[in-house]
Design a protein around this motif. Structure first.
Motif, short mmCIF file in Angstrom:
data_model
loop_
_atom_site.label_atom_id
_atom_site.label_comp_id
_atom_site.label_asym_id
_atom_site.label_seq_id
_atom_site.Cartn_x
_atom_site.Cartn_y
_atom_site.Cartn_z
N ILE B 52 0.90 -1.21 -0.09
CA ILE B 52 -0.05 -0.07 0.00
C ILE B 52 0.87 1.09 -0.04
O ILE B 52 0.58 2.15 -0.61
CB ILE B 52 -0.96 0.09 1.12
N PHE B 78 -5.36 -8.83 4.45
CA PHE B 78 -5.04 -7.87 5.23
C PHE B 78 -6.21 -7.08 6.07
O PHE B 78 -7.03 -6.36 5.31
CB PHE B 78 -4.12 -6.75 4.51
N GLN B 80 -7.44 -4.20 7.56
CA GLN B 80 -6.94 -2.80 7.80
C GLN B 80 -8.11 -2.27 8.73
O GLN B 80 -8.94 -2.71 9.39
CB GLN B 80 -7.13 -2.02 6.54
N ASP B 81 -7.75 -1.04 9.13
CA ASP B 81 -8.83 -0.08 9.96
C ASP B 81 -10.16 0.07 9.24
O ASP B 81 -10.11 -0.06 8.06
CB ASP B 81 -8.15 0.94 10.73
N THR B 83 -11.73 2.49 8.03
CA THR B 83 -11.77 3.50 7.29
C THR B 83 -11.66 2.91 5.80
O THR B 83 -12.09 3.87 4.88
CB THR B 83 -10.40 4.59 7.35
N VAL B 84 -11.22 1.68 5.76
CA VAL B 84 -11.33 1.42 4.11
C VAL B 84 -12.87 0.81 3.87
O VAL B 84 -13.01 0.78 2.70
CB VAL B 84 -10.64 0.06 4.24
N PHE B 86 -16.98 1.28 3.04
CA PHE B 86 -17.84 2.40 2.54
C PHE B 86 -19.07 2.19 3.24
O PHE B 86 -19.80 1.78 3.20
CB PHE B 86 -18.15 1.93 1.09
N ASP B 87 -19.57 3.56 3.99
CA ASP B 87 -20.23 3.60 4.73
C ASP B 87 -21.79 3.39 4.09
O ASP B 87 -22.94 3.14 4.77
CB ASP B 87 -20.42 5.09 5.38
N TYR B 88 -21.78 3.72 2.82
CA TYR B 88 -23.21 3.59 1.97
C TYR B 88 -23.49 2.26 1.42
O TYR B 88 -24.64 2.20 1.01
CB TYR B 88 -23.24 4.86 1.05
N LEU B 89 -22.48 1.54 1.78
CA LEU B 89 -22.98 0.01 1.12
C LEU B 89 -23.08 -0.86 2.51
O LEU B 89 -22.76 -0.63 3.57
CB LEU B 89 -21.80 -0.43 0.29
N HIS B 94 -19.77 -5.58 0.42
CA HIS B 94 -18.45 -5.66 0.69
C HIS B 94 -18.07 -6.92 0.26
O HIS B 94 -17.07 -7.25 -0.55
CB HIS B 94 -18.00 -5.25 1.83
N MET B 141 -14.19 -10.08 5.71
CA MET B 141 -13.59 -9.72 4.24
C MET B 141 -12.29 -10.39 4.35
O MET B 141 -11.48 -10.84 3.13
CB MET B 141 -13.55 -8.36 4.23
#
Lengths: 435, 298
Positions: B52, B78, B80-81, B83-84, B86-89, B94, B141
């Motif tokens: 990344i 991986f 991750q935190d 923030t990766v 998508f709030d609207y999905l 995902h 995920m």
């Protein structure tokens, strides 16, 4: 394809997209309705004026007739002569107004256009015979003979097709304004107000707003909403791009999915917004005729010896022709596609450098304005083609004596530059890192 | 073939050397914990491993291929935190996307959602998720492609006790089934429960510590009388600490029986005994306070 569909799905689920679409719909419909109401007011005034004239003029003629009889009895020959002339004028005016009133009621626009054509044609003939630019002057400034010629031809075509013309504020000055008019001061103001045309029907409304840069403005809004699908996922709070980075996904596939989905949605958005007046017109006065003539400038005529065209404009001899509104809108459609591609790719590139969409939109807006106003009008200046109307009708080509400023070259240039900028976007994207 | 091979890795960020010539090889299943205070570069290390962030120098290979080859992520995941996300999905969106990219059958979505316990809110939009729910989704995920190497950045953040227990169970089971796991965490108590292999990151250097060497067992006694017994135990050479509620003794397991006998012979009543293992926390304090310890830099 699945990546592309995923990006499309993301677009449809964003609340900001929905809000922007709703606001744009409200703005465009509001614009159409406001314009419609103004045009409707002008139209009603005209009808009211015609109706009043059918009552007031006969009354005035009858009064003058009585006065004339009294003047003749009293032997006042000077007054009698004056009254006879006034009665004659009013009778002519009444006849003309009745003609218009009856034909408007009968929806016989061809007859009205034919009458106006005959008047304008006569004006042209008089001007030529007297070697004077025009029979009509505004504040000591003549209407260009080119305008009179073009207006005559427009009315001839309207008479041929019989279509209802656009609503014009001043029905007495039924001229088609052209770039050859050089009015200044109050005359310019009066001329612009008088000859401004309003489209009540859907297609006519589009024809009215295209020269006002509404298309580039809507494209800019589209870019603002749909062109941030990389930068919006690379902020400190949203790092969606890092999700793709740890999936077995080729960078170019991701780039194409993001770029193409953004571009597609911008195109759909722009065309949806411009379809709104068409939908709205279905419940008002209909779509309107696509046979409305649209003026095309051809510039100085070729000399008889077949030599190069003159580089001096001549309102007496410069050529023009008309195309139908349908053909004009078709060309606008194609050029709009190319313009969307260019503007979107530039915006997309900016968004890879600046994460704030407002900054990107401001840079694109200022850059476009600068490119249109400061840079010379050249076939190699992509900003020349932002003014779609003046490129299509040949005004730029004629007034800058450069025939290369045309739709075909515009399409080639916009697509080529758009493609180059897209390649730059990809190169930048490959090195793009979410810190 | 090493699952993770890092050679002379250096990462300089704004003239600061975040990672300094790190070499690390993981070639067997198990769990490794990456430990260090905030801002030391744990996330940067994981981001560089997964490409990344680009390296300044050095090489990283994942499952035998350079980390620049995106196909490695068929076998590497991986976490991750959040923030990766998508709030609207929805969570389902995902997971479906990852299935599409990984070419995994959609049935796996339901399976993995049940496995991490998120089937109840799979179809809700992520914007409405709590921190723990987002962590569950991130875990799902990461697990959906059954990776050989699983990297986790603060996986225990925001988890309630039952979720933490679930996460711990999942990690231990994955390691047992052959997955190599590298996780960063601040939760030293949780780390003690899942692994003895700790990677301390300090000043850009990585130090690997086998906690089996440093683990100490303490027993906390709640008694009817402390004073007599404290004196007696010290006389017998035991290390004793006392506060108002308990007496703490550092003991080997074979010494416990003898201590209980000693307490009984003095006629003191035992109300409660608690066992406490102290490992990473103590070493952590020593490393990051600058105290000396026997270390194995890698």
């Amino acid at each position: 394809m699945k990546y592309f569909l995923f990006e499309c799905k993301k677009m449809t689920k964003k609340r900001s997209v929905l809000i922007t679409i709703i606001l744009s719909v409200v703005a465009m419909l509001g614009y159409y309705v406001f314009n419609y109401s103004v045009a409707d007011r002008f139209q009603k005034w005209r009808i009211l004026d015609l109706e009043n004239s059918q009552i007031e003029y006969p009354k005035k003629i009858a009064e003058d007739q009585l006065e004339l009889e009294e003047a003749e009895k009293a032997g006042d020959s000077a007054r009698a002569l004056e009254l006879q002339r006034t009665i004659g004028i009013y009778k002519n005016m009444l006849e003309e107004k009745r003609f218009d009133w009856e034909n408007i009621h009968a929806n016989n626009w061809a007859a009205i256009a034919q009458k106006q054509y005959e008047y304008l044609d006569k004006t042209v003939a008089i001007s030529k015979s007297q070697n004077s630019p025009s029979a009509y002057w505004l504040d000591h400034q003549p209407i260009s003979l080119f305008t009179v010629r073009a207006s005559a031809e427009e009315h001839r075509l309207l008479a041929e097709t019989g279509v209802k013309p656009l609503v014009q504020a001043n029905t007495f000055l039924y001229y088609h304004p052209t770039a050859y008019d050089k009015f200044t001061g109050e005359a310019l103001e009066f001329w612009e107000e008088s000859t401004k045309r309003y489209g009540m029907q859907g297609f006519h409304f589009l024809y009215q707003i295209i020269p006002s840069f509404v298309i580039p403005f809507v494209i800019l809004i589209g870019c603002f909403v749909f062109g941030n699908n990389i930068s919006a996922e690379a902020t400190k709070k949203r790092k969606g791009l890092n999700l793709y980075a740890v999936l077995p996904l080729k960078r170019h596939s991701l780039f194409l999915a993001k770029f193409c989905s953004g571009l597609l949605f911008t195109i759909l958005f722009v065309f949806f917004i411009f379809c709104l007046p068409l939908f709205a017109s279905l419940v008002t006065t209909g779509l309107g005729s696509l046979q409305i003539p649209v003026l095309m400038y051809d510039g100085p005529a070729e000399s008889l010896l077949g030599m190069l065209k003159s580089t001096i404009l001549n309102e007496w001899t410069d050529e023009f022709h008309f195309i139908t509104l349908g053909k004009y809108l078709g060309i606008v459609l194609v050029l709009t596609f190319a313009l969307i591609f260019l503007m979107f790719s530039v915006y997309f590139l900016l968004s890879l450098f600046f994460k704030n969409p407002s900054v990107n939109a401001a840079i694109l807006l200022i850059g476009t304005f600068f490119g249109m106003t400061v840079l010379p009008k050249s076939p190699f200046n992509p900003f020349t083609y932002v003014d779609l109307h003046k490129v299509i009708n040949g005004e730029f080509a004629v007034f800058h004596f450069n025939e290369a400023i045309n739709v075909t070259n515009g399409l080639i240039l916009l697509c080529t530059v758009g493609l180059l900028v897209t390649v730059l976007c990809y190169l930048r994207f490959r090195r793009y890192v979410v810190e | 073939m090493a699952v993770l091979a890092v050679q002379n890795l250096t990462k300089v960020y704004k003239s600061h050397k975040v990672l300094d010539n790190i070499t690390l090889t993981i070639d067997s299943p198990g769990i490794w914990a990456l430990v260090g205070p905030n801002g030391v570069g744990k996330t940067t290390f994981l981001n560089v491993i997964t490409n990344i962030l680009p390296t300044t120098s050095g090489t990283v290979e994942l499952v035998g291929k350079p980390n620049k080859d995106s196909s490695v992520f068929k076998e590497v995941a991986f976490l991750q935190d959040n923030t990766v996300l998508f709030d609207y999905l929805t969570g389902h969106d995902h997971l479906k996307y990852i299935c599409d990219v990984q070419k995994i059958h959609k049935d796996k979505i339901k399976e993995v959602a049940e496995y991490v316990g998120m089937e109840g809110y799979l179809k809700k939009t992520v914007g409405n998720y709590s921190l723990g729910m987002k962590q569950h989704l991130l875990l799902a995920m990461s697990l959906i492609n059954e990776p050989k190497l699983l990297l986790l950045d603060e996986p225990l953040n925001g988890l309630d006790p039952s979720s933490a227990i679930l996460m711990r169970g999942i990690l231990l089971k994955l390691a047992e089934n052959g997955t190599s796991i590298l996780l960063s965490s601040h939760n030293l108590a949780e780390i003690d429960r899942v692994t003895k292999q700790i990677l301390f990151l300090k000043d850009g250097k990585l130090t690997v510590v086998d906690m089996n060497q440093f683990e100490e067992t303490y027993y906390n006694f709640v008694l009817s009388d402390y004073e007599i017994l404290k004196r007696l135990l010290i006389e017998h050479g035991y290390e004793v600490k006392q506060d108002s509620l308990r007496l703490q003794l550092k003991l080997e397991s074979d010494q416990l029986d003898r201590v209980i006998d000693l307490i009984k012979t003095e006629g003191v009543q035992i109300f409660d005994i608690q066992k406490e293992k102290i490992g990473s926390e103590k070493i952590y304090k020593e490393i990051f306070s600058g105290a000396q310890y026997e270390k194995n830099p890698v």
